[in-house]
Motif scaffolding. Sequence first.
Motif, PDB file in Angstrom:
ATOM      1  N   VAL A  82       0.857  -1.174   0.000  1.00 50.08           N
ATOM      2  CA  VAL A  82       0.000   0.000   0.000  1.00 50.08           C
ATOM      3  C   VAL A  82       0.896   1.227   0.000  1.00 50.08           C
ATOM      4  N   GLY A  83       0.887   1.972  -1.076  1.00 50.31           N
ATOM      5  CA  GLY A  83       1.733   3.151  -1.188  1.00 50.31           C
ATOM      6  C   GLY A  83       3.025   2.847  -1.925  1.00 50.31           C
ATOM      7  N   SER A  84       3.723   3.884  -2.301  1.00 55.77           N
ATOM      8  CA  SER A  84       4.949   3.720  -3.077  1.00 55.77           C
ATOM      9  C   SER A  84       6.166   4.251  -2.322  1.00 55.77           C
ATOM     10  N   TRP A  85       6.143   4.188  -1.019  1.00 55.55           N
ATOM     11  CA  TRP A  85       7.231   4.693  -0.197  1.00 55.55           C
ATOM     12  C   TRP A  85       8.293   3.621   0.010  1.00 55.55           C
ATOM     13  N   ASN A  86       9.475   4.050   0.389  1.00 60.96           N
ATOM     14  CA  ASN A  86      10.569   3.150   0.740  1.00 60.96           C
ATOM     15  C   ASN A  86      10.940   3.362   2.192  1.00 60.96           C
ATOM     16  N   PRO A  87      11.440   2.316   2.867  1.00 60.33           N
ATOM     17  CA  PRO A  87      11.876   2.502   4.253  1.00 60.33           C
ATOM     18  C   PRO A  87      13.122   3.385   4.309  1.00 60.33           C
ATOM     19  N   PRO A  88      13.429   3.957   5.473  1.00 62.78           N
ATOM     20  CA  PRO A  88      14.605   4.806   5.604  1.00 62.78           C
ATOM     21  C   PRO A  88      15.876   4.086   5.153  1.00 62.78           C
ATOM     22  N   GLY A  89      16.698   4.790   4.381  1.00 64.72           N
ATOM     23  CA  GLY A  89      17.984   4.257   3.946  1.00 64.72           C
ATOM     24  C   GLY A  89      17.930   3.351   2.729  1.00 64.72           C
ATOM     25  N   TYR A  90      16.728   3.078   2.207  1.00 63.42           N
ATOM     26  CA  TYR A  90      16.617   2.159   1.073  1.00 63.42           C
ATOM     27  C   TYR A  90      17.199   2.778  -0.192  1.00 63.42           C
ATOM     28  N   VAL A  91      17.991   1.984  -0.902  1.00 59.88           N
ATOM     29  CA  VAL A  91      18.563   2.400  -2.182  1.00 59.88           C
ATOM     30  C   VAL A  91      18.257   1.296  -3.189  1.00 59.88           C
ATOM     31  N   ALA A  92      17.592   1.643  -4.278  1.00 57.12           N
ATOM     32  CA  ALA A  92      17.270   0.672  -5.327  1.00 57.12           C
ATOM     33  C   ALA A  92      18.502   0.518  -6.228  1.00 57.12           C
ATOM     34  N   LYS A  93      19.348  -0.442  -5.871  1.00 55.12           N
ATOM     35  CA  LYS A  93      20.594  -0.644  -6.611  1.00 55.12           C
ATOM     36  C   LYS A  93      20.856  -2.141  -6.731  1.00 55.12           C
ATOM     37  N   LYS A  94      21.401  -2.546  -7.897  1.00 53.94           N
ATOM     38  CA  LYS A  94      21.717  -3.952  -8.129  1.00 53.94           C
ATOM     39  C   LYS A  94      23.226  -4.163  -8.097  1.00 53.94           C
ATOM     40  N   ASP A  95      23.630  -5.397  -7.785  1.00 52.14           N
ATOM     41  CA  ASP A  95      25.053  -5.743  -7.752  1.00 52.14           C
ATOM     42  C   ASP A  95      25.516  -6.188  -9.144  1.00 52.14           C
ATOM     43  N   ARG A  96      26.746  -6.677  -9.232  1.00 51.28           N
ATOM     44  CA  ARG A  96      27.317  -7.095 -10.523  1.00 51.28           C
ATOM     45  C   ARG A  96      26.563  -8.254 -11.157  1.00 51.28           C
ATOM     46  N   GLU A  97      25.891  -9.036 -10.326  1.00 55.93           N
ATOM     47  CA  GLU A  97      25.133 -10.180 -10.833  1.00 55.93           C
ATOM     48  C   GLU A  97      23.673  -9.824 -11.109  1.00 55.93           C
ATOM     49  N   ASN A  98      23.373  -8.524 -11.140  1.00 56.68           N
ATOM     50  CA  ASN A  98      22.051  -7.990 -11.417  1.00 56.68           C
ATOM     51  C   ASN A  98      21.019  -8.395 -10.361  1.00 56.68           C
ATOM     52  N   GLN A  99      21.474  -8.579  -9.109  1.00 55.53           N
ATOM     53  CA  GLN A  99      20.599  -8.886  -7.979  1.00 55.53           C
ATOM     54  C   GLN A  99      20.458  -7.633  -7.111  1.00 55.53           C
ATOM     55  N   TRP A 100      19.271  -7.433  -6.554  1.00 49.47           N
ATOM     56  CA  TRP A 100      19.063  -6.291  -5.673  1.00 49.47           C
ATOM     57  C   TRP A 100      19.972  -6.409  -4.453  1.00 49.47           C
ATOM     58  N   ILE A 101      20.584  -5.306  -4.062  1.00 43.92           N
ATOM     59  CA  ILE A 101      21.459  -5.294  -2.886  1.00 43.92           C
ATOM     60  C   ILE A 101      20.618  -5.260  -1.609  1.00 43.92           C
ATOM     61  N   PHE A 102      19.570  -4.433  -1.610  1.00 46.29           N
ATOM     62  CA  PHE A 102      18.719  -4.274  -0.434  1.00 46.29           C
ATOM     63  C   PHE A 102      17.322  -4.828  -0.685  1.00 46.29           C
ATOM     64  N   ASN A 103      16.663  -5.235   0.380  1.00 49.46           N
ATOM     65  CA  ASN A 103      15.247  -5.615   0.375  1.00 49.46           C
ATOM     66  C   ASN A 103      14.486  -4.658   1.268  1.00 49.46           C
ATOM     67  N   ARG A 104      13.207  -4.554   1.008  1.00 46.71           N
ATOM     68  CA  ARG A 104      12.289  -3.905   1.946  1.00 46.71           C
ATOM     69  C   ARG A 104      11.824  -5.039   2.856  1.00 46.71           C
ATOM     70  N   SER A 105      12.479  -5.181   3.982  1.00 46.04           N
ATOM     71  CA  SER A 105      12.293  -6.334   4.872  1.00 46.04           C
ATOM     72  C   SER A 105      11.181  -6.075   5.887  1.00 46.04           C
ATOM     73  N   HIS A 106      10.461  -7.136   6.222  1.00 47.36           N
ATOM     74  CA  HIS A 106       9.394  -7.076   7.232  1.00 47.36           C
ATOM     75  C   HIS A 106       9.932  -7.542   8.585  1.00 47.36           C
ATOM     76  N   ILE A 107       9.544  -6.877   9.654  1.00 45.21           N
ATOM     77  CA  ILE A 107       9.845  -7.365  10.998  1.00 45.21           C
ATOM     78  C   ILE A 107       8.954  -8.580  11.271  1.00 45.21           C
ATOM     79  N   ILE A 108       7.640  -8.423  11.096  1.00 40.65           N
ATOM     80  CA  ILE A 108       6.721  -9.560  11.089  1.00 40.65           C
ATOM     81  C   ILE A 108       6.539  -9.915   9.623  1.00 40.65           C
ATOM     82  N   GLY A 109       7.019 -11.064   9.236  1.00 40.80           N
ATOM     83  CA  GLY A 109       7.103 -11.449   7.837  1.00 40.80           C
ATOM     84  C   GLY A 109       5.788 -11.395   7.075  1.00 40.80           C
ATOM     85  N   ASP A 110       5.903 -11.102   5.794  1.00 37.85           N
ATOM     86  CA  ASP A 110       4.756 -11.056   4.906  1.00 37.85           C
ATOM     87  C   ASP A 110       4.024 -12.397   4.889  1.00 37.85           C
TER      88      ASP A 110
END
Length: 196
Positions: A82-110
């Motif tokens: 719900v919404g298009s916000w990112n958590p604090p410090g999130y950077v949408a960036k991929k590594d050399r293998e084209n994998q996301w470096i960061f996730n938007r992680s849940h404390i209580i899992g999805d």
Amino acid sequence: MAVDWLVDGIFGEGEQEEKRLITIDRSTPRPPLMPDTRDGSCNLPRSQRYNYQPLVDGAPTGATALICPQDLKPPNSRGKRVGSWNPPGYVAKKDRENQWIFNRSHIIGDRFNGDWVRENIFTGFKQMNDPGMKKCENRMASALDGGEPVLYSGQLEYGNGRENIPTGIRMTATTPNRVLFAGVLVSNVPGSQVTC
């Protein structure tokens, strides 16, 4: 730092329902008391069983929940964002293998119907989230799949100089019959680590 959680339930030998304040102390990893769910607490809506702690300077701090078997989603299903916000410090960036470096992680899992709210979403390295946290969540999912409710606490730890990205999450989960894991620290770092 201690976290208080008010729980309705039947505690001990008596059949009288009472409210009990459960304190989860982040500095001492010990499992919280498991309420007796014969009182129907699993019939309460998630909004009464899932407690998201307040944000501090815009960053999430932790959550506690009584997760019941009906909260477990079918495999490979995802909750709606719900919404298009990112958590604090999130950077949408991929590594050399084209994998996301960061996730938007849940404390209580999805997979346990953890909400897509600012108090429950934090910036975590991909490997911290999967497989790091997922190994612990798999234990919880197995218990829930077997019909056992799980009392869960996830407390974020900060202190890396970047106050908006946690250094890790300390996770504890119990069922009425056993401790699944207690005070496990999943560090917010890239690369593999031993967790649950």
